[in-house]
Every structure is written in structure tokens, then in C-alpha cells.
Design an enzyme around this catalytic site. Structure first.
Site, PDB file in Angstrom:
ATOM      1  NE  ARG A  46      20.740  33.594 124.705  1.00 17.18           N
ATOM      2  CZ  ARG A  46      21.904  32.950 124.933  1.00 17.18           C
ATOM      3  NH1 ARG A  46      22.815  32.859 123.973  1.00 17.18           N
ATOM      4  NH2 ARG A  46      22.155  32.415 126.109  1.00 17.18           N
ATOM      5  CG  LEU A  53       4.170  15.581 129.642  1.00 17.00           C
ATOM      6  CD1 LEU A  53       3.364  14.442 130.252  1.00 17.00           C
ATOM      7  CD2 LEU A  53       3.822  15.719 128.160  1.00 17.00           C
ATOM      8  N   GLY A  63       1.588  25.569 127.355  1.00 15.61           N
ATOM      9  CA  GLY A  63       1.895  26.993 127.526  1.00 15.61           C
ATOM     10  C   GLY A  63       2.029  27.688 126.191  1.00 15.61           C
ATOM     11  CB  CYS A 111      19.081  25.221 124.108  1.00 16.36           C
ATOM     12  SG  CYS A 111      20.574  25.769 124.927  1.00 16.36           S
ATOM     13  CG  ASN A 128      18.467  20.364 123.816  1.00 16.39           C
ATOM     14  OD1 ASN A 128      18.315  19.922 124.957  1.00 16.39           O
ATOM     15  ND2 ASN A 128      19.264  21.384 123.566  1.00 16.39           N
TER      16      ASN A 128
HETATM   17  P1  NAD Z   1      26.416  32.878 125.399  1.00 13.30           P
HETATM   18  O1  NAD Z   1      26.023  33.645 124.191  1.00 13.30           O
HETATM   19  O2  NAD Z   1      25.770  33.175 126.702  1.00 13.30           O
HETATM   20  O3  NAD Z   1      27.979  32.958 125.623  1.00 13.30           O
HETATM   21  C1  NAD Z   1      28.913  32.780 124.611  1.00 13.30           C
HETATM   22  C2  NAD Z   1      30.143  33.596 124.968  1.00 13.30           C
HETATM   23  O4  NAD Z   1      31.188  33.266 124.052  1.00 13.30           O
HETATM   24  C3  NAD Z   1      29.926  35.098 124.855  1.00 13.30           C
HETATM   25  O5  NAD Z   1      30.294  35.725 126.075  1.00 13.30           O
HETATM   26  C4  NAD Z   1      30.848  35.531 123.710  1.00 13.30           C
HETATM   27  O6  NAD Z   1      31.387  36.827 123.891  1.00 13.30           O
HETATM   28  C5  NAD Z   1      31.916  34.456 123.791  1.00 13.30           C
HETATM   29  N1  NAD Z   1      32.663  34.297 122.534  1.00 13.30           N
HETATM   30  C6  NAD Z   1      32.194  34.194 121.275  1.00 13.30           C
HETATM   31  N2  NAD Z   1      33.208  34.068 120.402  1.00 13.30           N
HETATM   32  C7  NAD Z   1      34.371  34.100 121.129  1.00 13.30           C
HETATM   33  C8  NAD Z   1      35.727  34.039 120.803  1.00 13.30           C
HETATM   34  N3  NAD Z   1      36.139  33.899 119.529  1.00 13.30           N
HETATM   35  N4  NAD Z   1      36.636  34.115 121.799  1.00 13.30           N
HETATM   36  C9  NAD Z   1      36.233  34.257 123.094  1.00 13.30           C
HETATM   37  N5  NAD Z   1      34.946  34.338 123.450  1.00 13.30           N
HETATM   38  C10 NAD Z   1      34.019  34.251 122.497  1.00 13.30           C
HETATM   39  O7  NAD Z   1      26.163  31.331 124.997  1.00 13.30           O
HETATM   40  P2  NAD Z   1      25.670  30.158 125.967  1.00 13.30           P
HETATM   41  O8  NAD Z   1      24.211  30.278 126.185  1.00 13.30           O
HETATM   42  O9  NAD Z   1      26.586  30.066 127.121  1.00 13.30           O
HETATM   43  O10 NAD Z   1      25.895  28.897 125.019  1.00 13.30           O
HETATM   44  C11 NAD Z   1      27.177  28.435 124.703  1.00 13.30           C
HETATM   45  C12 NAD Z   1      27.046  27.075 124.028  1.00 13.30           C
HETATM   46  O11 NAD Z   1      26.501  26.133 124.975  1.00 13.30           O
HETATM   47  C13 NAD Z   1      26.117  27.065 122.835  1.00 13.30           C
HETATM   48  O12 NAD Z   1      26.600  26.159 121.880  1.00 13.30           O
HETATM   49  C14 NAD Z   1      24.807  26.540 123.414  1.00 13.30           C
HETATM   50  O13 NAD Z   1      24.008  25.876 122.453  1.00 13.30           O
HETATM   51  C15 NAD Z   1      25.302  25.561 124.457  1.00 13.30           C
HETATM   52  N6  NAD Z   1      24.375  25.323 125.570  1.00 13.30           N
HETATM   53  C16 NAD Z   1      23.726  26.373 126.135  1.00 13.30           C
HETATM   54  C17 NAD Z   1      22.879  26.162 127.220  1.00 13.30           C
HETATM   55  C18 NAD Z   1      22.130  27.302 127.846  1.00 13.30           C
HETATM   56  O14 NAD Z   1      21.207  27.033 128.632  1.00 13.30           O
HETATM   57  N7  NAD Z   1      22.473  28.560 127.573  1.00 13.30           N
HETATM   58  C19 NAD Z   1      22.727  24.869 127.733  1.00 13.30           C
HETATM   59  C20 NAD Z   1      23.431  23.826 127.150  1.00 13.30           C
HETATM   60  C21 NAD Z   1      24.253  24.072 126.063  1.00 13.30           C
END
Ligand code: NAD
Length: 436
Positions: A331, A253, A256, A263, A211
Site C-alpha cells: 500500500r 534518517l 531513499g 500509515c 507519524n
Molecule cells: P487492514 O486493512 O490490514 O485490516 C482492516 C481489516 O478490517 C480488514 O480485514 C477488513 O476486512 C476489516 N473490516 C473493515 N470493516 C469491517 C467491519 N465493518 N466489520 C469487520 N471487519 C471489518 O488495516 P490495518 O493495516 O490493520 O490498519 C488498521 C488500523 O490500524 C488503521 O486505522 C491503521 O491506520 C492503523 N494502524 C496500522 C498500522 C500498520 O502498520 N498497518 C500500524 C499502526 C496503526
């Protein structure tokens, strides 16, 4: 094999749906009762292309269910993916692992069997080790295995990314856990997608370094763009010429308004924090972060300059507020910096973003919302393309210019060309890294 996924957000829901589509039996858990209720009623809480159909298909095949109650199911599960959010701590920029550790603690309290815990959330290098050392200290008889399996999916193409990954990273020191992961990802292995087995620390580092590198590419081209504007070069041509070199590649590349999303901003911050903590500063990434913040301010200046600093009562239409097209996620989107700054200058804000509208209405207070770019542009002084949704890539420019009060376009995604826009009735056009 029954698989649980804790955290049913962008990553958890997509992972759960895709794993069930592989043929596994999956239960997606979340603490958010409304989200689970919606899912049980067939309502998908996020916008991700193809997700609704994939969830429906696997629910109907009885391979995918949803629950808030980990306790009731935990003894049936052989594997539990953790995909909860790990946002940045405000001010410090460190990764906030509160949700993550809450889940780990809960799992360990409830679980008695030989479970494989798979960490999909992005967590700082050393987290797997820390969990093991903490737990081993507390209970020497614990029988669970730990795997770092960072996720690389991109919102907007998440299903395809999960189903056809560039690579799957599996970091574990356990032979048993490796076998379990081989079984889970067999459908990908059989189709020759690369699966890299490594140690947990390297797996965690691969996620952050990837990333950070992608964010660096974006900030790099954004800096080149500002030099292009001074020298008369065209950043689109420059990026094309650079990207054709296989050693460089054309992706990420595009000049913007800066990177955003859930992330890159938090992961680059957490990465430099880890560097500082271990006495190995990541100076390139520190600069990337400050360049990204400057780029957003530069976009505000560009808009301000169009009106020589007099934005009072100007009607400005923003086309797109999500951090990228094909998602409802705003976000850390550049819109979160740019729109409030323009609003502070007393401009009237109109916004078109059908998918971003739900979240956006709670944030951009005092803005007017439109579903049609043509209606939004009516009587306006400026249209700003902030997210390159397909519907903004193929605008009827003549129709837009004919309804505006002063037909000017700020194309912050370099979708159009100056000649095209001007020949369609606009009196001015600015973009990023191009003067023509
Ligand atoms: P998100 O905020 O969309 O979802 C997280 C979910 O976890 C929420 O629905 C929340 O209610 C739930 N949650 C939190 N605490 C909890 C608990 N104690 N018990 C049960 N549920 C709980 O987050 P996301 O975007 O899906 O990201 C999740 C992880 O994946 C992060 O670490 C992020 O960095 C990583 N990630 C995200 C992406 C992306 O594009 N969004 C890509 C790769 C990696």
C-alpha cells in the site's frame, strides 16, 4: 476477561494474537468471510514474521478463535478492540471513517452490557468525543466506556513491537476503563514497559503527531540527500554523523525513494486536514507530503537519466516492491509510482519480490515475475534496488553483472557502495545522496 477484536488485518490479527499470548481469551472478527475461513484453517492471510507460529500456538491453547459473527459473541465480551482500516478519502485526504463508524454502530446496536470499546484504528483527533456526543444524544442510558489506544507497531516487526513497545498510550476519561486496560496490559506493565494514561484527545494526537514527525525525518533526510548529490557530500555519512547526536537519533534518517505504506501517507494527509479544519495549519507536514511526492519523481528521473531518456525496450529489473522489507504490504509503496512511470517509457519490467508478488501481480500488469534475482538480471540493462530485503543486501554482484546486457545498478536504498559495485563488474552505479 474475554476480548474481541474487530478487523483482523495487520493490526487486528497481530493484536489479537499477542493479547491471547498474554493469556487473555480473544475472538478476532472480520467481515471478510474468506479471511476468517483461512484463519480457521490455519492459513495466515498476511505475511508477518512469527505471526503464523503465534496464531497456531494460541489457537491450540484455546485462547484464540475467529468469527464473522459479532452478534453471537457480543454478550460474552467485556472489551472490544476496533482495528478496522481508516484509509484516506481520495482527493480530500481526510480519514475515511466509514468502516470505523459501521463497526461502532454495529457494536452499539448489539451490545447491552457495560462494554469497554477500545479504539485501535488511527482516527482523527476528536473522534472519541464525537462518538460520545452522538451517542449520548441518541441514548442517555447507554453504559459503555470508550478508550483511545492507538497502535504503533511496524509491519515486519509487528509482534516484537506489540510485545516490547516503546510505550502504550491509553486515552480515557473513565476510571473503570482505565482499570480494564491496566488488566489487559499487565504483562507489559510487569516488565516495565511505559504505559501512558492520558485523555482521549491527547492519545489521538500522539498517534498522528508521532507519524507526522517520523515522516518529517524521512523527508528531511531525502532533501538533504538531494543537496548532497549537488555538493559531493555523502548522505550516509551525514546521517550517521547527525544520528549520533542523541537529540536527533539515527532512526528514520535513511535517504531513499520516499516513505510509503498504509500509515504515513494517509496519516500525514489526515493530520493536515485536521489542522486546516481547526484553523491551525500544519505547514511543516504539508511540505513533508509534497517533498515525499517529489522524491519519487526524482527517482524516476534518475533512472531516465541513466539512459538519456531512451528507455524503450530496456529491460529493467526491480528488486523489491513492498514499501519496506519483511512485509507483503505494498500500500502506497514508492514502487506504485516509480514502476508505472518507467513502464510508460516503454521499458520492459521484471520484478523480484516473493512476498509482494501476490498483490503486485494484480497491480503491475505486463511485468514479468521472477523468484531469483540472478535469473531476473539475465540479459537486463538495469537492476533497481527498491526494497532492501535481506536477499538483496547480500547479492553476488559479480554473478549479477556477468549475466546482464548492460550491467548498471540503481541502488535506491543505498545498500552498496560505488567502489564495491564497480569492482564487481558493473559499468555504472547510482544511489541516493551519494555521488561516489
Ligand atoms: P487492514 O486493512 O490490514 O485490516 C482492516 C481489516 O478490517 C480488514 O480485514 C477488513 O476486512 C476489516 N473490516 C473493515 N470493516 C469491517 C467491519 N465493518 N466489520 C469487520 N471487519 C471489518 O488495516 P490495518 O493495516 O490493520 O490498519 C488498521 C488500523 O490500524 C488503521 O486505522 C491503521 O491506520 C492503523 N494502524 C496500522 C498500522 C500498520 O502498520 N498497518 C500500524 C499502526 C496503526
Amino acid at each position: 476477561m474475554k476480548i474481541g477484536v474487530v478487523g483482523t488485518g495487520y493490526v487486528g490479527l497481530v493484536s489479537g494474537a499477542c493479547l491471547s499470548d498474554f493469556g487473555h481469551s480473544v475472538i478476532c472478527f472480520d467481515k471478510d468471510k474468506d479471511k476468517i475461513k483461512d484463519l480457521e484453517n490455519g492459513k495466515i492471510p498476511i505475511y508477518e514474521p512469527g505471526l503464523e507460529a503465534l496464531v497456531k500456538k494460541n489457537v491450540e491453547a484455546n485462547r484464540l478463535i475467529f468469527s464473522t459473527d459479532l452478534n453471537s459473541y457480543i454478550d460474552e465480551l467485556s472489551v472490544l478492540f476496533v482495528a478496522v482500516d481508516t484509509p484516506a478519502v481520495k482527493l480530500s485526504g481526510k480519514a475515511n471513517l466509514d468502516s470505523f463508524y459501521a463497526v461502532i454502530q454495529e457494536i452499539l446496536k448489539l451490545s447491552s452490557n457495560n462494554m469497554v470499546i477500545v479504539i485501535k484504528s488511527t482516527v482523527p483527533v476528536g473522534t472519541n468525543k464525537e462518538i460520545l456526543s452522538k451517542l449520548l444524544k441518541n441514548d442517555k442510558d447507554l453504559t459503555f466506556e470508550l478508550v483511545s489506544n492507538p497502535e504503533f507497531l511496524r509491519e515486519g516487526s509487528a509482534i516484537d513491537d506489540f510485545m516490547r513497545p516503546d510505550r502504550v498510550i491509553v486515552g480515557t476519561n473513565s476510571v473503570y476503563a482505565k482499570e480494564v486496560m491496566e488488566e489487559i496490559y499487565k504483562p507489559l506493565y510487569l516488565r516495565d514497559f511505559p504505559i501512558v494514561y492520558t485523555d482521549p484527545e491527547s492519545a489521538e494526537m500522539i498517534k498522528y503527531a508521532s507519524n507526522a514527525f517520523l515522516a518529517t525525518k524521512i523527508s528531511f533526510i531525502n532533501e538533504v540527500a538531494s543537496l548532497c548529490e549537488k555538493t559531493g557530500a555523502n548522505v550516509k555519512e551525514v546521517a550517521k554523523g547527525m544520528g549520533l547526536d542523541n537529540r536527533i537519533g539515527s532512526k528514520f534518517l535513511h535517504a531513499g525513494p520516499g516513505y510509503g505504506g498504509s500509515c504515513f501517507p494517509k496519516d500525514t494527509l489526515a493530520f493536515i486536514k485536521t489542522g486546516q479544519m481547526y484553523g491551525a495549519r500544519q505547514r511543516i507536514v504539508e511540505t513533508v507530503i509534497s517533498v515525499n511526492s517529489e522524491v519519487k519523481n526524482r527517482m524516476v528521473e534518475k533512472i531516465d537519466n541513466i539512459f538519456n531518456g531512451h528507455l524503450d525496450n530496456k529491460i529493467i529489473c526491480f528488486f523489491g516492491i513492498t514499501f519496506k522489507p519483511n512485509t507483503d504490504d505494498i500500500r502506497e509503496a514508492p514502487s506504485l509510482t516509480i514502476i508505472p512511470e518507467i513502464q510508460l517509457k516503454n521499458a520492459k519490467i521484471r520484478i523480484v519480490d516473493r512476498k509482494g508478488e501476490g498483490q503486485g501481480k494484480m497491480i503491475f500488469k505486463g511485468s514479468e515475475w521472477y523468484s531469483s534475482p540472478y535469473e531476473a538480471a539475465s540479459g537486463a540493462d538495469l537492476v533497481v534496488i527498491l526494497t532492501e530485503w535481506n536477499e538483496f543486501r547480500a547479492l553476488d554482484l559479480n554473478r549479477i553483472s556477468s549475466v546482464m546486457r548492460t550491467p548498471i545498478m540503481a541502488d535506491l536504498r543505498n545498500v552498496y557502495s560505488k567502489s564495491e559495485v564497480i569492482s564487481n563488474g558493473f559499468k555504472d552505479y547510482i544511489s541516493v545522496g551519494r555521488i561516489n
